[in-house]
Design a protein around this motif. Structure first.
Motif, PDB file in Angstrom:
ATOM      1  N   UNK A 137     -11.423 -76.863 -33.534  1.00 43.15           N
ATOM      2  CA  UNK A 137     -11.312 -75.788 -34.506  1.00 43.15           C
ATOM      3  C   UNK A 137     -12.216 -76.053 -35.715  1.00 43.15           C
ATOM      4  N   UNK A 138     -12.620 -74.971 -36.352  1.00 40.56           N
ATOM      5  CA  UNK A 138     -13.388 -75.058 -37.585  1.00 40.56           C
ATOM      6  C   UNK A 138     -12.567 -74.424 -38.699  1.00 40.56           C
ATOM      7  N   UNK A 139     -12.798 -74.898 -39.918  1.00 41.12           N
ATOM      8  CA  UNK A 139     -12.086 -74.382 -41.080  1.00 41.12           C
ATOM      9  C   UNK A 139     -12.895 -73.265 -41.726  1.00 41.12           C
ATOM     10  N   UNK A 140     -12.283 -72.080 -41.841  1.00 43.32           N
ATOM     11  CA  UNK A 140     -12.921 -70.945 -42.496  1.00 43.32           C
ATOM     12  C   UNK A 140     -11.921 -70.353 -43.484  1.00 43.32           C
ATOM     13  N   UNK A 141     -12.162 -70.559 -44.776  1.00 40.37           N
ATOM     14  CA  UNK A 141     -11.270 -70.073 -45.831  1.00 40.37           C
ATOM     15  C   UNK A 141      -9.828 -70.528 -45.609  1.00 40.37           C
ATOM     16  N   UNK A 142      -9.688 -71.774 -45.202  1.00 42.82           N
ATOM     17  CA  UNK A 142      -8.358 -72.328 -45.002  1.00 42.82           C
ATOM     18  C   UNK A 142      -7.739 -72.021 -43.660  1.00 42.82           C
ATOM     19  N   UNK A 143      -8.414 -71.243 -42.841  1.00 38.70           N
ATOM     20  CA  UNK A 143      -7.899 -70.903 -41.519  1.00 38.70           C
ATOM     21  C   UNK A 143      -8.553 -71.789 -40.471  1.00 38.70           C
ATOM     22  N   UNK A 144      -7.750 -72.256 -39.515  1.00 39.47           N
ATOM     23  CA  UNK A 144      -8.273 -73.062 -38.418  1.00 39.47           C
ATOM     24  C   UNK A 144      -8.578 -72.133 -37.241  1.00 39.47           C
ATOM     25  N   UNK A 145      -9.869 -71.977 -36.944  1.00 39.48           N
ATOM     26  CA  UNK A 145     -10.275 -71.055 -35.882  1.00 39.48           C
ATOM     27  C   UNK A 145     -10.934 -71.865 -34.773  1.00 39.48           C
ATOM     28  N   UNK A 146     -10.341 -71.890 -33.576  1.00 33.71           N
ATOM     29  CA  UNK A 146     -10.977 -72.590 -32.452  1.00 33.71           C
ATOM     30  C   UNK A 146     -12.362 -72.025 -32.166  1.00 33.71           C
ATOM     31  N   UNK A 147     -13.263 -72.910 -31.761  1.00 38.97           N
ATOM     32  CA  UNK A 147     -14.621 -72.480 -31.483  1.00 38.97           C
ATOM     33  C   UNK A 147     -14.702 -71.426 -30.405  1.00 38.97           C
TER      34      UNK A 147
END
Length: 304
Positions: A137-147
């Motif tokens: 996962x990557x962090x985007x504005x505090x959200x963990x979004x799987x690749x």
């Protein structure tokens, strides 16, 4: 609130997959008035093309052993060729028959492809590992979004934009749109029927192969019926959006995906196993309010 946004990302990612499947179904229906249930098996065949025929629990990789560029090309090419072949052998000779005969042919193609997978690979689920780096996962504005979710959304948007450009800016795309609106009138105006239908099936194959890869990366498993539920959800999506309408199919795919994920997230735990029943109940409620769907094509108005 952060949990809500996290669930929203999951919903958009799943909706993107359903939108692609619904678009493939809607394209074929637009020009042939055929619900191609073999679309589910196109997805399955694309996934199984990654591995060599084997009954072992851990199969040997075939296309999956290639570099990712040729792997994508070979999987998409395999499914596209399969879609064109089924159109030429199973549907074109029956084109002048009634829709019931075409529907039966669609079921026959679907069961034949399922049996082919069972014969070559066996009926036991298998595991395959590709795109391992996309599971992190990557962090985007505090959200963990799987690749894989980022990839799914990016691929879906890219394909939708490319398809919109093709349908609106190219001669063949305009002819395809005309055929989906009123096929008989388009033929009278000189639109080549065989070519237009082949292009519709070819695009459905491209979408099917792409969806296969995204599903395998996300789940890491192969099953002979892995394409069934996405196709069922996509079918409901096309009905919600207005069967025969391509924008409606895409919108319906996102609606069904969003409803499914939010129900999974917010339903009580003892009700979650019945999520699909709740989703289909909501679909029925939507159709009771608007039975023609959200979008109505010219051909649909004529049939009404």
């Amino acid at each position: 609130m952060q949990y809500f946004f996290q669930v929203s990302i999951d919903a958009i990612a799943l909706g993107s997959l359903y939108a692609l499947v619904a678009l493939a179904i809607g394209l074929v229906f637009g020009v042939m008035r055929l619900i191609n249930f073999a679309q589910a098996d196109y997805i399955t065949i694309g996934a199984y093309s990654l591995v060599a025929p084997s009954t072992a629990a851990v199969p040997a990789l075939m296309f999956g052993a290639l570099h990712w560029v040729p792997m994508i090309f070979m999987v998409v090419l395999t499914v596209t060729a399969l879609a064109l072949l089924t159109e030429r052998l199973a549907f074109r000779p029956l084109r002048n028959t009634d829709t019931t005969t075409l529907l039966i042919s669609s079921f026959a193609v679907s069961y034949f492809l399922q049996s082919l997978v069972l014969m070559l690979h066996g009926g036991r689920p298998k595991t395959v590992s590709i795109g391992e780096g996309l599971t992190s996962a990557v962090q985007v504005f505090g959200l963990r979004i799987p690749g894989i979710q980022l990839l799914t959304m990016t691929v879906a948007i890219s394909l939708l934009v490319a398809l919109v450009f093709f349908l609106k800016k190219t001669s063949m795309g305009i002819q395809l749109r005309a055929a989906s609106e009123n096929f008989d009138m388009a033929r009278l105006l000189g639109v080549p029927a065989n070519l237009v239908i082949s292009i519709a099936f070819g695009i459905s194959g491209i979408l099917g192969g792409t969806i296969s890869l995204l599903f395998v990366i996300q789940t890491g498993s192969l099953d002979v019926r892995m394409g069934l539920m996405p196709a069922v959800y996509a079918f409901f999506a096309t009905v919600i959006g207005g069967i025969g309408s391509l924008p409606g199919a895409v919108l319906g795919g996102y609606i069904v995906g969003v409803i499914s994920v939010f129900l999974q997230a917010y339903l009580p735990e003892d009700v979650r196993p019945f999520r699909d029943a709740v989703v289909f109940s909501i679909v029925i409620a939507i159709l009771l309010v608007r039975p023609q769907g959200l979008f109505v094509t010219g051909g649909a108005k004529e049939r009404v």
